[in-house]
Design a protein around this motif. Structure first.
Motif, mmCIF file in Angstrom:
data_model
loop_
_atom_site.group_PDB
_atom_site.id
_atom_site.type_symbol
_atom_site.label_atom_id
_atom_site.label_comp_id
_atom_site.label_asym_id
_atom_site.label_seq_id
_atom_site.Cartn_x
_atom_site.Cartn_y
_atom_site.Cartn_z
ATOM 1 N N GLY A 34 2.240 -0.474 4.595
ATOM 2 C CA GLY A 34 2.053 0.842 5.174
ATOM 3 C C GLY A 34 0.803 1.005 6.016
ATOM 4 O O GLY A 34 0.493 2.120 6.463
ATOM 5 N N ARG A 35 0.079 -0.066 6.243
ATOM 6 C CA ARG A 35 -1.137 -0.027 7.058
ATOM 7 C C ARG A 35 -1.434 -1.434 7.550
ATOM 8 O O ARG A 35 -0.877 -2.417 7.042
ATOM 9 N N PRO A 36 -2.347 -1.575 8.514
ATOM 10 C CA PRO A 36 -2.716 -2.922 8.966
ATOM 11 C C PRO A 36 -3.541 -3.661 7.916
ATOM 12 O O PRO A 36 -4.252 -3.042 7.113
ATOM 13 N N ARG A 37 -3.452 -4.972 7.937
ATOM 14 C CA ARG A 37 -4.459 -5.770 7.237
ATOM 15 C C ARG A 37 -5.757 -5.723 8.044
ATOM 16 O O ARG A 37 -5.733 -5.812 9.264
ATOM 17 N N GLN A 90 -11.275 3.961 7.413
ATOM 18 C CA GLN A 90 -10.539 4.955 6.633
ATOM 19 C C GLN A 90 -9.240 5.382 7.317
ATOM 20 O O GLN A 90 -8.183 5.399 6.665
ATOM 21 N N LEU A 92 -7.417 3.717 9.394
ATOM 22 C CA LEU A 92 -6.483 2.592 9.343
ATOM 23 C C LEU A 92 -5.899 2.438 7.945
ATOM 24 O O LEU A 92 -4.708 2.116 7.794
ATOM 25 N N HIS A 93 -6.699 2.658 6.908
ATOM 26 C CA HIS A 93 -6.184 2.599 5.535
ATOM 27 C C HIS A 93 -5.133 3.667 5.289
ATOM 28 O O HIS A 93 -4.244 3.479 4.436
ATOM 29 N N ARG A 94 -5.226 4.768 6.000
ATOM 30 C CA ARG A 94 -4.216 5.835 5.859
ATOM 31 C C ARG A 94 -2.997 5.581 6.749
ATOM 32 O O ARG A 94 -2.075 6.398 6.781
ATOM 33 N N GLY A 95 -3.008 4.489 7.491
ATOM 34 C CA GLY A 95 -1.898 4.177 8.377
ATOM 35 C C GLY A 95 -1.902 4.964 9.664
ATOM 36 O O GLY A 95 -0.878 5.044 10.356
ATOM 37 N N GLU A 96 -3.065 5.528 10.024
ATOM 38 C CA GLU A 96 -3.171 6.364 11.211
ATOM 39 C C GLU A 96 -3.643 5.559 12.421
ATOM 40 O O GLU A 96 -4.239 4.490 12.282
ATOM 41 N N ALA A 118 -1.100 3.297 15.907
ATOM 42 C CA ALA A 118 -0.436 3.261 14.603
ATOM 43 C C ALA A 118 0.621 2.160 14.615
ATOM 44 O O ALA A 118 1.207 1.857 15.650
ATOM 45 N N TRP A 138 -12.983 -2.006 1.867
ATOM 46 C CA TRP A 138 -12.142 -1.661 3.006
ATOM 47 C C TRP A 138 -11.547 -2.875 3.717
ATOM 48 O O TRP A 138 -10.711 -2.716 4.619
#
Length: 216
Positions: A34-37, A90, A92-96, A118, A138
Motif C-alpha cells: 500500500g505504499r512505496p518501499r 510520512q 509516502l508511508h500513508r501512500g500519498e 502516488a 521510516w
C-alpha cells in the motif's frame, strides 16, 4: 583502503548483479504493502551515491529518487531529518503523493519542487547522513557506500572543483560530518554495503560489488 578513524572496513566483498542487489534490499522489508518501499543510500562525498541511485531507478519500474541535498539546500548540513520525515517520508508511508517545496526554495526563488507520484513502487533516498537512528523507523532498507577516501576526495574535486570557497565548504562540512558519522555508524546499520568506487573487477553496467554490514 583509507577510511576516516572509527569507520570499520567491510569484508567478504562479492560481485552481484544489480537485480540481485535489488532483490536483497526488497527482501529486507517483505511486508510492505500500500505504499512505496523507502530505501536509503548513504556514503561520503564522491562515493557514488547519486550514480547508484540513478542505476537502481533505471532497473526498478515506477521508482523515484529523493536527494537529501535538496532538503538540506540553504538549510543545514545534517539537521534536516524532521523536515524529511514530515514532508516526504510520512506522506509516502500513508501512500500519498508528494509535492514539496522546502522553505529555503521559496525564500530564495528556487523553481520546482520535490515530487513523487502516488503509486510509486520504490523511493531511493540518497545523501550523506540518511542512515541515522532518527530515521530508522521510516526506512525499509539501506545501503552504505564504502570506498577509499583518497579516491573519493579526488572524484569530489573533479565534480566540485578546488576553489578556496569550495575548500572552505568542505572543511566546514567535515566539522559536522565526522562526529555525526562516528555517532550514527551507518556502515553498521546498513542492510548492504556497496563498494564505491569498486576495487574488484566487475561489469559496471550490470553488477555491483557488495558486502554485509560491518556490524553483523
Amino acid at each position: 583502503m583509507r577510511l576516516h578513524p572509527g569507520e570499520t572496513e567491510a569484508a567478504g566483498w562479492r560481485v552481484v548483479t544489480v537485480l540481485e542487489a535489488v532483490r536483497q534490499l526488497r527482501d529486507a522489508s517483505p511486508g510492505v504493502t500500500g505504499r512505496p518501499r523507502l530505501i536509503a543510500i548513504d556514503g561520503r562525498g564522491g562515493a557514488g551515491k547519486t550514480t547508484l541511485a540513478a542505476r537502481l531507478r533505471k532497473v526498478v519500474p515506477d521508482s523515484a529518487v529523493v536527494h537529501t541535498d535538496d532538503i538540506a539546500w540553504n538549510h543545514a548540513y545534517f539537521d534536516w531529518g524532521a523536515v524529511l520525515v514530515e514532508n516526504i517520508l510520512q506522506p509516502l508511508h500513508r501512500g500519498e503523493a508528494v509535492d514539496f517545496r522546502p522553505d529555503a526554495w521559496i525564500a530564495r526563488g528556487r523553481p520546482g519542487s520535490i515530487a513523487i507520484p502516488a503509486g510509486t513502487d520504490c523511493v531511493w533516498v540518497e545523501g550523506t547522513g540518511i542512515i541515522r537512528e532518527e530515521l530508522a523507523p521510516w526506512l525499509d532498507a539501506s545501503v552504505w557506500m564504502q570506498g577509499d577516501l583518497d579516491e573519493q576526495e579526488r572524484l569530489s574535486v573533479v565534480r566540485d572543483g578546488d576553489s578556496p570557497e569550495q575548500l572552505a565548504h568542505v572543511a566546514n562540512w567535515l566539522l559536522e560530518e565526522l562526529p555525526f558519522m562516528l555517532r550514527e555508524r551507518p556502515w553498521a546499520r546498513a542492510t548492504m554495503i556497496v563498494a564505491g568506487p569498486p576495487h574488484i573487477d566487475h561489469d559496471p553496467e550490470t553488477e555491483l560489488v557488495v558486502a554485509p554490514p560491518t556490524g553483523s
